[in-house]
Design an enzyme around this catalytic site. Structure first.
Site, mmCIF file in Angstrom:
data_model
loop_
_atom_site.group_PDB
_atom_site.id
_atom_site.type_symbol
_atom_site.label_atom_id
_atom_site.label_comp_id
_atom_site.label_asym_id
_atom_site.label_seq_id
_atom_site.Cartn_x
_atom_site.Cartn_y
_atom_site.Cartn_z
ATOM 1 N N ASP A 96 -8.574 -2.921 2.092
ATOM 2 C CA ASP A 96 -8.473 -2.290 3.410
ATOM 3 C C ASP A 96 -9.537 -2.805 4.373
ATOM 4 O O ASP A 96 -9.454 -2.558 5.582
ATOM 5 C CB ASP A 96 -8.603 -0.774 3.273
ATOM 6 C CG ASP A 96 -7.543 -0.192 2.346
ATOM 7 O OD1 ASP A 96 -6.429 -0.736 2.328
ATOM 8 O OD2 ASP A 96 -7.854 0.781 1.634
ATOM 9 N N ASP A 108 0.825 -1.206 0.000
ATOM 10 C CA ASP A 108 0.000 0.000 0.000
ATOM 11 C C ASP A 108 0.861 1.258 0.000
ATOM 12 O O ASP A 108 0.625 2.204 -0.769
ATOM 13 C CB ASP A 108 -0.914 -0.021 1.231
ATOM 14 C CG ASP A 108 -2.338 0.388 0.907
ATOM 15 O OD1 ASP A 108 -2.673 0.457 -0.292
ATOM 16 O OD2 ASP A 108 -3.129 0.619 1.844
#
Length: 329
Positions: free
Chosen positions: A215, A158
């Protein structure tokens, strides 16, 4: 999906549970590499891959929504009759299974047709949640050790694709942001996000905040693992708080991570890699609690299927416990 009728008119327990996949180190590596490849492919070939991703989203969202509706009917405190029907290709199905399938299919079709309308984010989030529930039910983590490897790897993923890639691309665009939004040259946005309208003060609409499915799914796998540990070891824990400690604590940690992510977004005005905040909050919470309570070895190994090591206190499960065990995935 459509299947043989159960006594309550919805899916049987086996049908609702379906098959699950337990991650292995090799599967984690494959998942990580394929995620990197797919993200890069979307960055360079967005116009060609968008409709493939859209079709996959619609299919999984349909299956998830139908499953949620079917399960809701199955556990509803109503005397719902199965009303079996025989249909070509599908065999014997219940009228309720047919109804939930039709409703789910219509919901997916309507969203796909009107997905660019201003209020389409409501239906997209509903379908997205169905997608997430189906995925989380399908995957299991075998140990905290593998969960840590998985979450830390995707934290780095990420951060790299949000913060580092602008330093490497010719136009200084974030690969993650461009792949998620389609960039300035596309009017289509990937549906693999939860969207919420962003309201500034004084009250005015200023676009959407987006939370990627990764997420949600990745930390949720850790939360699900904590729930399994709580259920497997609760016989040795006399109080309600102790019997649900890891599940509740990791859920609160996830909410805290989301809050910190939102503060970072509002403070910097830049897209934030949510896992940068979610992973330390959730993993840190689980590691700290398990270390201070002596549960870390069992959580790391995943060897708690039988609560023999936790049999110092034996209590008769209360009604809530028995209900929870009935719902254990």
């Amino acid at each position: 999906g459509l299947g043989a009728p159960s006594p309550r008119g919805g899916a049987s327990r086996a049908e609702r549970e379906g098959d699950t996949v337990q991650f292995t180190p090799r599967m984690v590596l494959t998942f990580f590499v394929s995620s990197c490849v797919m993200l890069l492919a979307l960055y360079f070939l967005y116009a060609y891959l968008y409709y493939i991703v859209l079709a996959i989203f619609c299919l999984v969202a349909f299956m998830g929504l139908q499953r949620i509706l079917d399960t809701t009917i199955a556990v509803a405190p109503l005397a719902l009759q199965p009303h079996p029907l025989r249909l070509p290709l599908f065999g014997t199905v219940t009228i309720w299974a047919l109804a939930t399938s039709v409703v789910s299919l219509l919901a997916v079709i309507l969203w796909a047709v009107y997905r660019q309308q201003p209020n389409a984010w409501v239906a997209q989030d509903m379908l997205g949640i169905s997608f997430l529930v189906t995925t989380i039910q399908f995957i299991r983590l075998p140990s905290l050790k593998l969960a840590t490897v998985l979450l830390v790897a995707f934290l780095l993923y990420d951060v790299f694709f949000v913060f580092i890639t602008p330093l490497l691309t010719s136009n200084h665009d974030s690969v993650m942001v461009t792949a998620a939004t389609g960039g300035s040259g596309s009017s289509e946005t990937l549906p693999l996000v939860i969207q919420l309208p962003r309201i500034n003060l004084p009250p005015c609409f200023s676009g959407y905040s987006m939370l990627g499915f990764g997420d949600v799914i990745l930390p949720a796998l850790l939360v699900s693992y904590c729930r399994s540990f709580d259920l497997a070891t609760r016989a040795a824990k006399p109080t309600f708080v102790q019997r649900n400690l890891y599940f509740v604590a990791s859920s609160i940690a996830y909410a805290t991570g989301l809050l910190v992510t939102y503060i970072g977004l509002m403070t910097t005005g830049m897209a934030q890699p949510a896992l940068l905040y979610l992973v330390p909050c959730t993993l840190g919470c689980v590691w700290w609690n398990s270390w201070t309570r002596g549960d870390l070895p069992a959580l790391l190994s995943g060897d708690f299927a039988t609560p023999a090591a936790y049999s110092t206190v034996q209590t008769e499960p209360d009604a809530d416990d028995r209900d929870d065990r009935k719902l254990l995935p």
